[in-house]
Write a protein that holds these residues in place. Structure first.
Motif, PDB file in Angstrom:
ATOM      1  N   PRO A 151      93.900 -55.861  61.551  1.00  0.00           N
ATOM      2  CA  PRO A 151      93.751 -54.674  60.697  1.00  0.00           C
ATOM      3  C   PRO A 151      94.221 -53.396  61.382  1.00  0.00           C
ATOM      4  O   PRO A 151      94.409 -52.381  60.728  1.00  0.00           O
ATOM      5  CB  PRO A 151      92.248 -54.624  60.398  1.00  0.00           C
ATOM      6  CG  PRO A 151      91.604 -55.572  61.327  1.00  0.00           C
ATOM      7  CD  PRO A 151      92.622 -56.545  61.797  1.00  0.00           C
ATOM      8  N   ALA A 152      94.453 -53.480  62.710  1.00  0.00           N
ATOM      9  CA  ALA A 152      94.950 -52.294  63.434  1.00  0.00           C
ATOM     10  C   ALA A 152      96.337 -51.879  62.952  1.00  0.00           C
ATOM     11  O   ALA A 152      96.793 -50.780  63.265  1.00  0.00           O
ATOM     12  CB  ALA A 152      94.972 -52.569  64.935  1.00  0.00           C
ATOM     13  N   ARG A 154      96.860 -51.302  59.923  1.00  0.00           N
ATOM     14  CA  ARG A 154      96.557 -50.362  58.827  1.00  0.00           C
ATOM     15  C   ARG A 154      95.709 -49.191  59.331  1.00  0.00           C
ATOM     16  O   ARG A 154      95.905 -48.065  58.958  1.00  0.00           O
ATOM     17  CB  ARG A 154      95.762 -51.070  57.723  1.00  0.00           C
ATOM     18  CG  ARG A 154      96.457 -52.206  57.057  1.00  0.00           C
ATOM     19  CD  ARG A 154      97.488 -51.738  56.025  1.00  0.00           C
ATOM     20  NE  ARG A 154      98.016 -52.893  55.316  1.00  0.00           N
ATOM     21  CZ  ARG A 154      98.981 -53.689  55.786  1.00  0.00           C
ATOM     22  NH1 ARG A 154      99.558 -53.413  56.944  1.00  0.00           N
ATOM     23  NH2 ARG A 154      99.384 -54.747  55.107  1.00  0.00           N
ATOM     24  N   ARG A 155      94.728 -49.512  60.178  1.00  0.00           N
ATOM     25  CA  ARG A 155      93.839 -48.479  60.710  1.00  0.00           C
ATOM     26  C   ARG A 155      93.848 -48.612  62.232  1.00  0.00           C
ATOM     27  O   ARG A 155      93.202 -49.515  62.781  1.00  0.00           O
ATOM     28  CB  ARG A 155      92.426 -48.705  60.158  1.00  0.00           C
ATOM     29  CG  ARG A 155      91.440 -47.693  60.684  1.00  0.00           C
ATOM     30  CD  ARG A 155      90.046 -47.980  60.171  1.00  0.00           C
ATOM     31  NE  ARG A 155      89.181 -46.910  60.619  1.00  0.00           N
ATOM     32  CZ  ARG A 155      88.249 -46.347  59.876  1.00  0.00           C
ATOM     33  NH1 ARG A 155      88.032 -46.774  58.655  1.00  0.00           N
ATOM     34  NH2 ARG A 155      87.520 -45.373  60.364  1.00  0.00           N
ATOM     35  N   TYR A 156      94.574 -47.754  62.869  1.00  0.00           N
ATOM     36  CA  TYR A 156      94.765 -47.885  64.319  1.00  0.00           C
ATOM     37  C   TYR A 156      93.507 -47.495  65.087  1.00  0.00           C
ATOM     38  O   TYR A 156      92.853 -46.502  64.767  1.00  0.00           O
ATOM     39  CB  TYR A 156      95.944 -47.009  64.774  1.00  0.00           C
ATOM     40  CG  TYR A 156      96.251 -47.205  66.234  1.00  0.00           C
ATOM     41  CD1 TYR A 156      96.825 -48.389  66.678  1.00  0.00           C
ATOM     42  CD2 TYR A 156      95.922 -46.234  67.168  1.00  0.00           C
ATOM     43  CE1 TYR A 156      97.077 -48.600  68.025  1.00  0.00           C
ATOM     44  CE2 TYR A 156      96.182 -46.440  68.524  1.00  0.00           C
ATOM     45  CZ  TYR A 156      96.750 -47.622  68.936  1.00  0.00           C
ATOM     46  OH  TYR A 156      96.987 -47.836  70.269  1.00  0.00           O
ATOM     47  N   ALA A 157      93.163 -48.298  66.074  1.00  0.00           N
ATOM     48  CA  ALA A 157      92.057 -47.954  66.966  1.00  0.00           C
ATOM     49  C   ALA A 157      92.655 -47.645  68.335  1.00  0.00           C
ATOM     50  O   ALA A 157      93.532 -48.377  68.805  1.00  0.00           O
ATOM     51  CB  ALA A 157      91.099 -49.136  67.080  1.00  0.00           C
ATOM     52  N   SER A 218      82.693 -50.107  66.142  1.00  0.00           N
ATOM     53  CA  SER A 218      83.430 -50.986  65.218  1.00  0.00           C
ATOM     54  C   SER A 218      82.532 -51.370  64.049  1.00  0.00           C
ATOM     55  O   SER A 218      82.932 -51.313  62.878  1.00  0.00           O
ATOM     56  CB  SER A 218      83.878 -52.271  65.922  1.00  0.00           C
ATOM     57  OG  SER A 218      84.713 -51.970  66.981  1.00  0.00           O
ATOM     58  N   VAL A 221      82.025 -48.610  61.521  1.00  0.00           N
ATOM     59  CA  VAL A 221      83.183 -48.332  60.657  1.00  0.00           C
ATOM     60  C   VAL A 221      83.310 -49.395  59.560  1.00  0.00           C
ATOM     61  O   VAL A 221      83.816 -49.128  58.472  1.00  0.00           O
ATOM     62  CB  VAL A 221      84.464 -48.291  61.535  1.00  0.00           C
ATOM     63  CG1 VAL A 221      85.711 -48.312  60.674  1.00  0.00           C
ATOM     64  CG2 VAL A 221      84.449 -47.058  62.425  1.00  0.00           C
ATOM     65  N   ASP A 256      88.042 -58.575  57.589  1.00  0.00           N
ATOM     66  CA  ASP A 256      87.623 -57.654  58.650  1.00  0.00           C
ATOM     67  C   ASP A 256      86.322 -56.929  58.325  1.00  0.00           C
ATOM     68  O   ASP A 256      86.026 -55.884  58.925  1.00  0.00           O
ATOM     69  CB  ASP A 256      88.746 -56.635  58.910  1.00  0.00           C
ATOM     70  CG  ASP A 256      89.031 -55.758  57.692  1.00  0.00           C
ATOM     71  OD1 ASP A 256      88.442 -56.015  56.620  1.00  0.00           O
ATOM     72  OD2 ASP A 256      89.829 -54.814  57.816  1.00  0.00           O
ATOM     73  N   TYR A 259      86.874 -53.178  57.575  1.00  0.00           N
ATOM     74  CA  TYR A 259      87.209 -52.241  58.665  1.00  0.00           C
ATOM     75  C   TYR A 259      88.375 -51.325  58.284  1.00  0.00           C
ATOM     76  O   TYR A 259      88.354 -50.130  58.542  1.00  0.00           O
ATOM     77  CB  TYR A 259      87.558 -53.037  59.924  1.00  0.00           C
ATOM     78  CG  TYR A 259      88.132 -52.193  61.042  1.00  0.00           C
ATOM     79  CD1 TYR A 259      87.288 -51.550  61.950  1.00  0.00           C
ATOM     80  CD2 TYR A 259      89.512 -52.020  61.169  1.00  0.00           C
ATOM     81  CE1 TYR A 259      87.809 -50.755  62.952  1.00  0.00           C
ATOM     82  CE2 TYR A 259      90.034 -51.230  62.177  1.00  0.00           C
ATOM     83  CZ  TYR A 259      89.187 -50.602  63.056  1.00  0.00           C
ATOM     84  OH  TYR A 259      89.709 -49.814  64.052  1.00  0.00           O
ATOM     85  N   ALA A 260      89.406 -51.924  57.667  1.00  0.00           N
ATOM     86  CA  ALA A 260      90.660 -51.174  57.460  1.00  0.00           C
ATOM     87  C   ALA A 260      90.673 -50.371  56.160  1.00  0.00           C
ATOM     88  O   ALA A 260      91.721 -49.890  55.763  1.00  0.00           O
ATOM     89  CB  ALA A 260      91.847 -52.133  57.501  1.00  0.00           C
TER      90      ALA A 260
END
Ligand SMILES: NC(=O)c1ccc[n+]([C@@H]2O[C@H](COP(=O)([O-])OP(=O)(O)OC[C@H]3O[C@@H](n4cnc5c(N)ncnc54)[C@H](OP(=O)(O)O)[C@@H]3O)[C@@H](O)[C@H]2O)c1
Length: 261
Positions: A151-152, A154-157, A218, A221, A256, A259-260
């Motif tokens: 999912p990173a 789409r939504r970067y950590a 995490s 979120v 996820d 998460y994203a």
């Protein structure tokens, strides 16, 4: 009875190939595919003991198993393993890319170029090598390809570039494959794996990259407020690979916990 109810989830002949069957998620996928009646050919890299455990679990599910040691960076090795699996079982109807190297988490500013290059080679080029090796067999079987991503994309950590960059390229490969190979009846999809308590998780906790602060953040979120499991990811992979998803291609399903979003 509808047409969907009449179709078997997977063809009777041939096999499912799982790359990374010694890993936490790859094992769950191999076992669930066996539970749906698939014979399974899976690869491992260095984890011989873990590969033996996966093989026992597939056999316990009543299916035949073929195991191969494969370094994904070596095109010829990948091709040999896939061709052997096809010959052994009479074809390959399903291919799952569930491999990936250990990824030290650092800010981009601190990530050595050599580490970036190495991960791209294991992960993105490895997946590319698998696609080229398995495609002729998937065309024959009108089969499916599914790759694990993150999912990173789409939504970067922060500190997750060694996961996000190679997986973004893999998602592009999957979309390209879906667009180009649909005319041969081949489908391709991706699954974005959120933070789960299996597989890579253990090494990341041990190294300190996944510390309590990271895990709490995490969880916070995620819409569902808990970490997932390899089995929960495998459910989605097996669905996308099966005939139940026969009109789904080129998609990335995030598993996820929200998460994203
Ligand atoms: N677990 C998570 O939280 C998470 C989250 C997002 C994405 N993912 C992705 O999901 C995939 C599977 O993760 P996992 O948690 O199951 O990891 P894992 O338990 O560490 O398993 C990784 C697998 O990849 C294999 N492998 C590594 N490098 C290879 C190479 N060069 N050639 C061939 N095989 C190689 C390993 O083989 P050996 O063990 O035999 O050496 C193992 O089977 C990875 O792509 C990972 O990036 C995982």
């Amino acid at each position: 009875m509808t047409t969907a109810e009449r179709l078997p989830d997977f063809p009777v002949g041939g096999c499912a190939v799982v790359i990374g069957g010694s890993g936490g998620i790859g094992r769950a996928i191999a076992v669930q595919l066996a539970g749906r009646g698939c014979d399974v050919a899976f690869s491992y890299f260095k984890g011989t003991a873990r590969a033996n455990e996966t093989a026992s679990l597939v056999r316990s599910a009543g299916q035949e198993v073929h195991v191969g040691k494969v370094d994904l960076r070596e095109e010829a090795e990948v091709r040999r393993f896939v061709d052997e699996a096809a010959e052994h079982f009479g074809g390959v109807h399903t291919a799952v890319y569930a491999a990936g190297p250990y990824i030290p988490m650092r800010f981009i500013s601190q990530q050595p170029a050599a580490a970036f290059r190495e991960v791209m080679e294991h992960d993105t080029f490895g997946c590319f090598n698998l696609i080229q090796a398995v495609l002729p067999h998937l065309r024959t079987a009108k089969g499916s390809f599914t790759a694990l991503v993150t999912p990173a994309i789409r939504r970067y950590a922060a500190r997750d570039i060694l996961s996000a960059a190679p997986k973004a390229a893999i998602e592009a490969l999957v979309k390209g494959l879906a667009a180009e190979e649909g005319r041969f009846g081949v489908r391709a999809n991706a699954v974005g794996v959120g933070v789960i308590t299996d597989g890579l998780y253990h090494a990341l906790v041990e190294s300190g990259d996944f510390d309590q602060r990271f895990l709490d953040a995490s969880r916070q979120v995620m819409a569902l407020k808990r970490l997932g499991t390899a089995d929960e990811v495998a459910e989605g992979v097996v669905f996308l690979a099966s005939s139940r998803a026969r009109w789904i291609t080129g998609q990335t399903l995030m598993i996820d916990g929200g998460y994203a979003l």
